[in-house]
Scaffold this active site. Structure first.
Site, PDB file in Angstrom:
ATOM      1  N   ARG A  62       0.812  -1.123   0.073  1.00  0.00           N
ATOM      2  CA  ARG A  62      -0.115  -0.018  -0.054  1.00  0.00           C
ATOM      3  C   ARG A  62       0.918   1.242  -0.048  1.00  0.00           C
ATOM      4  O   ARG A  62       0.381   2.510  -0.358  1.00  0.00           O
ATOM      5  CB  ARG A  62      -1.037  -0.075   1.212  1.00  0.00           C
ATOM      6  N   GLU A  99       5.201  -8.996  15.384  1.00  0.00           N
ATOM      7  CA  GLU A  99       4.347  -9.549  16.845  1.00  0.00           C
ATOM      8  C   GLU A  99       4.443 -11.108  17.019  1.00  0.00           C
ATOM      9  O   GLU A  99       4.765 -11.696  18.036  1.00  0.00           O
ATOM     10  CB  GLU A  99       2.772  -9.232  17.031  1.00  0.00           C
TER      11      GLU A  99
END
Ligand code: AMP
Length: 176
Positions: A62, A99
Site C-alpha cells: 500500500r 508480533e
C-alpha cells in the site's frame, strides 16, 4: 473540513482483521475520492518543500500507491522495497521481528545512489517495525533518511519513537 478529518471520514475500521483483536484501518475508500487523493499528495509534497529529497522509497504494497504520484510531482525517482524474493536482481536485505514471527524486506542494490537523501513512505505507521527496517535498508545502501511520511499514525503503538533516531522529520496526516 480539514484534510485530517476528510481522511478519517473516508477510512473504514474493520474489526478483527486479519486476526481477532486487531482494528484494521482500511484506506481503500480514499482511492475512490480523486479530489481527496489530490489534496493529500499536494500536502505530502508541501510537507517536504524545505528538505532536499533525492528519491522516494515506498513500502510494499500500500506504500506504493501514493509514493508514485509523490515522486512524479517532485520529479525524483521512486524506489520499491518489497517482501523477500520479489525483486529480480541483487538486493540489500533485512529481517525484522513482527508480533508473531519475522519478516524480510529487500531493495535492489543499485536503486539508491550513495549519499542520496530519501523519503520513506508507507500507508500506516503502527509499531514502526517495518519502517525502521526500511530505514536500515536505506542506510545499508549508503543513503540517508531525510524524512518519513505516513497517511495514518496509530499513535498508541508508539511507532514514532522508533522513527526519530533515523530522522527527526516524520509527517503523518491522520492520527488515532
Ligand atoms: P508496523 O511494522 O507495525 O508499523 O506495521 C506497518 C505495516 O502493517 C504497514 O505496512 C501497514 O500497512 C500494516 N498495518 C499494521 N497495522 C495496521 C492496522 N491496524 N491497519 C492497517 N494496516 C496496518
Amino acid at each position: 473540513m480539514n484534510l485530517e478529518d476528510r481522511i478519517k471520514q473516508a477510512m473504514v475500521d474493520v474489526y478483527d482483521f486479519p486476526s481477532p483483536g486487531i482494528v484494521f484501518k482500511d484506506i481503500t475508500p480514499l482511492f475512490q475520492d480523486p479530489a481527496l487523493l489530490n489534496d493529500l499528495v499536494e500536502a505530502m509534497a508541501e510537507a517536504c518543500k524545505n528538505e532536499r529529497i533525492d528519491a522516494i522509497v515506498g513500502l510494499e504494497s500500500r506504500g506504493f500507491l501514493l509514493a508514485v504520484p509523490l515522486s512524479m510531482k517532485m520529479n525524483v525517482p521512486f524506489i520499491m522495497i518489497r517482501k523477500e524474493g520479489k525483486l529480480p536482481r541483487e538486493c540489500h536485505s533485512i529481517s525484522y521481528d513482527l508480533e508473531y514471527g519475522s519478516s524480510t524486506i529487500e531493495m535492489h542494490k543499485d536503486a539508491l545512489k550513495p549519499g542520496s537523501r530519501v523519503l520513506i513512505h508507507d500507508d500506516v505507521l503502527a509499531t514502526g517495525g517495518t519502517a525502521e527496517a526500511a530505514a536500515k535498508l536505506v542506510l545499508q545502501a549508503g543513503a540517508e533518511v531525510a524524512m518519513f511520511q505516513f497517511i495514518v499514525e496509530l499513535s498508541f503503538l508508539k511507532g514514532m519513537e522508533r522513527m526519530l533516531p533515523y530522522s527527526p522529520c516524520v509527517t503523518t496526516f491522520a492520527r488515532f
